[in-house]
Every structure is written in structure tokens, then in C-alpha cells.
Scaffold this motif. Sequence first.
Motif, PDB file in Angstrom:
ATOM      1  N   ARG A  28       9.303   3.256  -1.960  1.00  0.00           N
ATOM      2  CA  ARG A  28       8.389   3.395  -0.802  1.00  0.00           C
ATOM      3  C   ARG A  28       8.296   4.594  -0.096  1.00  0.00           C
ATOM      4  O   ARG A  28       9.061   5.443   0.405  1.00  0.00           O
ATOM      5  N   ILE A  29       7.123   5.009  -0.170  1.00  0.00           N
ATOM      6  CA  ILE A  29       6.593   6.485  -0.008  1.00  0.00           C
ATOM      7  C   ILE A  29       6.137   6.364   1.487  1.00  0.00           C
ATOM      8  O   ILE A  29       5.817   5.203   2.031  1.00  0.00           O
ATOM      9  N   LYS A  30       6.253   7.602   2.131  1.00  0.00           N
ATOM     10  CA  LYS A  30       6.123   7.713   3.758  1.00  0.00           C
ATOM     11  C   LYS A  30       4.559   8.267   3.935  1.00  0.00           C
ATOM     12  O   LYS A  30       4.069   8.836   2.998  1.00  0.00           O
TER      13      LYS A  30
ATOM     14  N   GLN B 166       0.590   9.268  -9.180  1.00  0.00           N
ATOM     15  CA  GLN B 166       1.233   8.415  -8.023  1.00  0.00           C
ATOM     16  C   GLN B 166       2.214   9.340  -7.204  1.00  0.00           C
ATOM     17  O   GLN B 166       3.089   8.922  -6.593  1.00  0.00           O
TER      18      GLN B 166
ATOM     19  N   ARG C 158       0.752  -1.230   0.160  1.00  0.00           N
ATOM     20  CA  ARG C 158      -0.052  -0.200   0.043  1.00  0.00           C
ATOM     21  C   ARG C 158       0.889   1.183  -0.055  1.00  0.00           C
ATOM     22  O   ARG C 158       0.414   2.216  -0.339  1.00  0.00           O
ATOM     23  N   ASN C 159       2.146   1.021   0.508  1.00  0.00           N
ATOM     24  CA  ASN C 159       2.839   2.266   0.469  1.00  0.00           C
ATOM     25  C   ASN C 159       4.122   2.301  -0.523  1.00  0.00           C
ATOM     26  O   ASN C 159       5.312   2.771  -0.440  1.00  0.00           O
TER      27      ASN C 159
ATOM     28  N   HIS D 108       2.170  11.624  -2.419  1.00  0.00           N
ATOM     29  CA  HIS D 108       3.068  11.132  -1.470  1.00  0.00           C
ATOM     30  C   HIS D 108       4.609  11.105  -1.468  1.00  0.00           C
ATOM     31  O   HIS D 108       5.230  10.736  -0.592  1.00  0.00           O
TER      32      HIS D 108
ATOM     33  N   GLU E  40       5.197   2.474  -4.599  1.00  0.00           N
ATOM     34  CA  GLU E  40       4.699   3.051  -6.231  1.00  0.00           C
ATOM     35  C   GLU E  40       5.729   2.743  -6.990  1.00  0.00           C
ATOM     36  O   GLU E  40       7.019   2.869  -6.727  1.00  0.00           O
TER      37      GLU E  40
ATOM     38  N   ASP F  38      12.873   9.474  -0.473  1.00  0.00           N
ATOM     39  CA  ASP F  38      12.273   8.043  -0.484  1.00  0.00           C
ATOM     40  C   ASP F  38      13.100   6.926  -0.790  1.00  0.00           C
ATOM     41  O   ASP F  38      13.771   7.193  -1.818  1.00  0.00           O
TER      42      ASP F  38
END
Length: 382
Positions: free
Chosen positions: A380-382, A297, A67-68, A300, A70, A305
Motif C-alpha cells: 500500500r503506497i502513500k 512500480q 489504485r494505491n 511512490h 502495487e 509502506d
Amino acid sequence: MANQSTSSPEDEQHSQADNQHDDPQQNENDREDRPERKRPGKKPLIILAVVAIVMIIVGLWFWLTTRNIETTDDAFTEANAVTIAPKASGYVTELRVKDNQRVKKGDLLVVIDPRDSLAQRDQAQAQLGLARAQLHQAQASLELAKVQYPAQKDQALAQQAKAEANLLNAEADYKRQRGVDPRATSQRNIDAASAQLRSARAELAGAKAQVEVASQVQLQIQQQKTNVEARQRQVEQAQAQLNTANLNLSYTQVLAPYDGFVTKRNVQVGTLVQAGTALFSLVSPDVWITANFKETQLEHMNPGDKVEITVDAWPDMKLEGHVDSIQMGSGSRFSAFPAENATGNYVKIVQRVPVKIVIDKGLDPNQALPLGLSVEPKVRIK
């Protein structure tokens, strides 16, 4: 035998059906004699429940782990690549590199015939030597002028004093010749005294003029100083011409501007090249990733990242990096022919924005990734 009759299977089935309809009691007895069907147990339900729970757990785990993240498959390797071109024209006499060879900064790559540039440099050196000689001569004249012009002034003053004395003597002689008894002198003596007086006056006027000229000592010295400065400018001009000649001579040697790999070589020994002719390209080993993410996308996504990178050419290679920056504009906005959305019918299309990803780990220092390879980054987005 002729009187014996034969019965078919269909006739027997019809007769049995008629017998069953005719004897209900027998039908009831037959049903009682049949064994009862066993109902399914709880084991299949348990297995089905376990499978459903496992699927839910797997789905939940997949959602929590992705889910985190992209990702995009529209990503490629990039690096600095410059076209190496000479600034001098001539025939290539030496070629020091091969296709796809790795070179270091400052390495000699190509040598162009330097004879024309050497002749220009020698001529410039001769002009510089002549200008320096003239400068030394002007400096010597200045030092001489500082002594000569004051001496000339003193000499002019002495000549003026002598002329004044001669004038006084001439005036005295003239007065004596005019003041004595005419019988004691002659007209010739009087005329000679008169001529001597006029000559003394003329000599005094010339001496005064010489003193006036010789008195301009500072102007004369300043003139020599100006001559020295002019010679100095000539030396500087000749030095600049020599520097230009040396620079043009250095252009006959093509050096590597930075570490990299030689690619797309299209030059050989003996090739006549002109200034600005593309010889080959030099690709830097410092590679990064340009990933074109959809605009949906980027909500976030921020610089810094963490990114996991997979290279299609080497599936086993796992690279790690981070988002360096996000381009301030979509790819279509900076294309050769940007879209004119204010004309004609408009259809909304999801735009893609280039994102620069820097590789941090996983890449062998002795191995470089070719440009344009397809990669798949996972941010991996925060």
C-alpha cells in the motif's frame, strides 16, 4: 376412382396466395381481426439501468481500493543460510543433529576425533611449564646479582688495597736491601726483595683490573634483567602455542553459530572430513520477503509502506509486514553476466528491482517458512 384428382400442400398454398391477392378487402379485414402487439414496458429498462449503476459502483470501488496497491507474483521467501564447515580435519566420531532439526545457538552439532589436537595441547603445556621454570630461574639470578655484584666490587677493592699495602712493603724491603752496607746483606736477599717488589706490583695491577670489572655493577644487573625479559618472551610464546593448541582442539567440536534449522546434511559418523568441507547448511528462522517489482512500480514506493502477504503454500495464512529497503540496482545489474547495453542492437526491457519486505505479524514463532516459497505481496503506497 380414376377421375378424382389429388392436390398437394404446395398447390393449396399457391391457391390461398392467389385468393389473398385477388381479395384486398378480405386482407384488410384479416389485419383488423388480428390482436395488436404489446410494446415492452419500462421494467427491463429499469433493470438494465440498475445493473449499469451497480457495475459502475463496483468498478469505482475496485479502482479506489486498488489504485494505491502495487503487487507482483515474482516474490519469494529469503533468510540467512550459511554452510557449516569444520576448521579441523579428522573422522567424525559424533553426530548430534538430524535432518531439518531446529538447534539453538551454541549447541554441539558434530564432534571430530580430538586425539591429535589433545597431543598437541599437551606438548604445548609442557613447553609452557619449561619456559616458566626458566623464567623463575632467571628472576632468581637477577635478585642474586643485585647482591652479588656489589659485593664482588667491594671484594675487588679490598684486594686492591691489600695489593697496594703489599707493594708498599715490597718497596720498603727493596730500599732497605739496597740502602744497607753490602757486607750486612747478601745478593740473595737483594734478589728476593726485587722479586717481591715485582710480584707486589703485578698483584696490584691484577687487583685494579678486578676492580674495574667488578665496578660494572649496573651493566651486570642489566644483563640479568635482559635474561629475565627473554625468558618472559619465551613464556608468552609458549602460552601463545598453548592457546593455538586449545583453539585447534575447540575446532574438533562444531557448534551452531545461531538459532536455525539443519538442512542439506551430507555427513555421517565415521566420515573423514577435511577443513572447509561442507557438512550441512543452517537456515535462520528469521524470514523476509524479496519481491522483484517492475521499475515502473517504484515511483511512490518507500521504506515503511505496509504490505499484505499471501503465501502460495498456505493460502489461508495472511501475513503483514512493511517495506524495509529497495536494492540500489536492478537484478540484472548484479547478475553473473550483466547485460552490455552498449553493444549490438538495443531493445528496451522493463527491469525488475528487488525489494526487501520484513514480516511483522501473522507468523507463528514456532513455525518457519522454508526458503524459496512463492508469495504475493500487496504494497500500500502513500
